[in-house]
Design a protein around this motif. Structure first.
Motif, PDB file in Angstrom:
ATOM      1  N   HIS A  69      -2.291  -0.568  -1.294  1.00  0.00           N
ATOM      2  CA  HIS A  69      -1.229  -1.125  -0.750  1.00  0.00           C
ATOM      3  C   HIS A  69      -0.855  -2.681  -1.199  1.00  0.00           C
ATOM      4  CE1 HIS A  69      -0.598   1.981   2.305  1.00  0.00           C
ATOM      5  NE2 HIS A  69      -1.906   1.955   2.308  1.00  0.00           N
TER       6      HIS A  69
ATOM      7  N   THR B  20       0.023  -3.852  10.932  1.00  0.00           N
ATOM      8  CA  THR B  20      -0.739  -4.638  10.375  1.00  0.00           C
ATOM      9  C   THR B  20      -0.299  -6.222  10.449  1.00  0.00           C
ATOM     10  OG1 THR B  20      -1.074  -2.742   8.822  1.00  0.00           O
ATOM     11  CG2 THR B  20      -2.272  -4.972   7.963  1.00  0.00           C
TER      12      THR B  20
ATOM     13  N   HIS C 286       3.139   2.194   2.041  1.00  0.00           N
ATOM     14  CA  HIS C 286       3.766   2.840   3.338  1.00  0.00           C
ATOM     15  C   HIS C 286       5.547   3.516   3.146  1.00  0.00           C
ATOM     16  CE1 HIS C 286      -0.093   2.833   5.706  1.00  0.00           C
ATOM     17  NE2 HIS C 286      -0.031   1.539   5.013  1.00  0.00           N
TER      18      HIS C 286
ATOM     19  N   ASP D 188       2.131  -3.156   3.711  1.00  0.00           N
ATOM     20  CA  ASP D 188       1.371  -3.899   4.604  1.00  0.00           C
ATOM     21  C   ASP D 188      -0.030  -4.545   3.949  1.00  0.00           C
ATOM     22  OD1 ASP D 188      -0.037  -1.492   4.408  1.00  0.00           O
ATOM     23  OD2 ASP D 188      -0.436  -1.544   6.636  1.00  0.00           O
TER      24      ASP D 188
ATOM     25  N   HIS E 211      -6.060  -3.154   1.142  1.00  0.00           N
ATOM     26  CA  HIS E 211      -4.887  -3.616   1.658  1.00  0.00           C
ATOM     27  C   HIS E 211      -4.819  -5.224   1.372  1.00  0.00           C
ATOM     28  CE1 HIS E 211      -4.233  -0.300   4.150  1.00  0.00           C
ATOM     29  NE2 HIS E 211      -3.062  -0.811   4.589  1.00  0.00           N
TER      30      HIS E 211
HETATM   31 MN    MN Z   1      -1.634   0.201   6.087  1.00  0.00          MN
END
Ligand code: MN
Ligand code: AMP
Ligand code: MN
Ligand code: MN
Length: 287
Positions: A13, A139, A43, A18, A254
């Motif tokens: 990501h 998040t 996402h 996020d 992330h």
């Molecule tokens: Mn996520």
């Protein structure tokens, strides 16, 4: 070379959803960590795909388009990864825009529930962390609650405030499984079940989920992921073989500060599986 030995990272990501790094920042980190085939799977959003592809190709790193779609199945939220689709496909973009649509109202409601639980200013706080105002995620709330000292870490925020049944959790209806698979396939891509070990399905529910996904045209499952414990790899390798699914691998990275699994550092896929990149070879963008 054995295709299973390729250092592919097909789930991560950027700050388009996020994550905390830009698409270019994630590309650079993946490349530095030795990733040989990379996909950015924000996402419900493909807005970072052109930037990610450009950055990857400039670094000499092969790239597959990617997305992670939020789906409501049997009353639970599950995630379906799309790989190797046409980035500019209109129906996919339209579907994802509709999926994102409910996030703002949900975020406001989350702010109100947290306020009722004694935590003021969480909605505004979460917004500060969301570079993409269309994609406020739990998040971002978690980052705010850590920054403001309510909890020590994001997993702790989820345990106490953001998981189902906790004060800041607001139920939401995402896309249907059928829509998500149809959008991905319609755009020429492969639909892949993301981190199945995360859903706490009973064996019967999990079997029903895999069966329906396959009937709808789903073709892949993540076996080795930063969201699975290593002891779950053989279980999902077995299910991949049983259902005839291609196997995928991705860190679900992330942020350098939060993610326990860094880009490109996963174990290889177990033997006897066909990796998703075998079927998607023609969809790979190469430098
Ligand atoms: Mn996520
Ligand atoms: P949302 O799409 O807004 O419901 O947010 C889901 C995101 O929250 C996931 O994509 C993860 O990044 C994050 N998340 C979910 N559960 C946890 C957890 N237990 N600990 C840390 N992050 C989590
Ligand atoms: Mn996920
Ligand atoms: Mn993810």
């Amino acid at each position: 070379m054995d295709p299973l030995a390729l250092n592919a990272d097909l789930h991560c990501h950027s700050d388009v959803s996020d994550g905390t790094l830009t698409p270019e920042g994630v590309a650079a980190r993946a490349h530095a960590n030795g990733v040989q085939l990379w996909s950015l799977t924000d996402h419900d959003e493909t807005g970072g795909q052109h930037r990610a592809r450009r950055a990857a190709l400039e670094l000499g790193m092969p790239f597959l388009s990617g997305v992670e779609i939020s789906v409501t199945f049997a009353g639970k939220t599950v995630h379906i990864v799309g790989l190797g689709f046409d980035i500019d496909d209109a129906a996919l973009r339209y579907g994802l825009a509709a999926t994102r649509g409910g996030r703002s109202d949900r975020a406001r409601e989350m702010g109100q529930s947290l306020e009722a639980a004694g935590i003021a200013g969480a909605y505004e706080g979460a917004l500060k962390y969301a570079s993409n105002p269309d994609l406020v995620s739990r998040t971002h709330f978690a980052r705010f609650l850590v920054e403001s000292g309510v909890c020590a870490s994001t997993p702790e925020v989820f345990r106490h405030y953001l998981a189902e049944g906790k004060p800041g959790f607001v139920p939401h209806r995402w896309a249907t499984l059928s829509d998500a698979v149809r959008w991905i396939r319609g755009a020429g891509g492969m639909a892949v079940i993301a981190h199945p070990g995360r859903y706490n399905f009973s064996p019967v529910e999990e079997f029903a989920f895999f069966t329906e996904f396959k009937q709808l045209g789903g073709e892949g499952v993540e076996v080795v992921t930063g969201s699975h414990r290593p002891d779950e790899y053989p279980k999902y390798a077995g299910l991949a073989r049983e259902f005839g699914f291609y196997a995928s691998r991705g860190s679900d990275f992330h942020s350098p500060d939060e993610s326990h699994t860094d880009l490109g550092t996963l174990a290889p896929l177990p033997g006897g599986l066909i990796p998703v990149w075998e079927l998607l070879a023609e969809r790979v963008h190469t430098p």
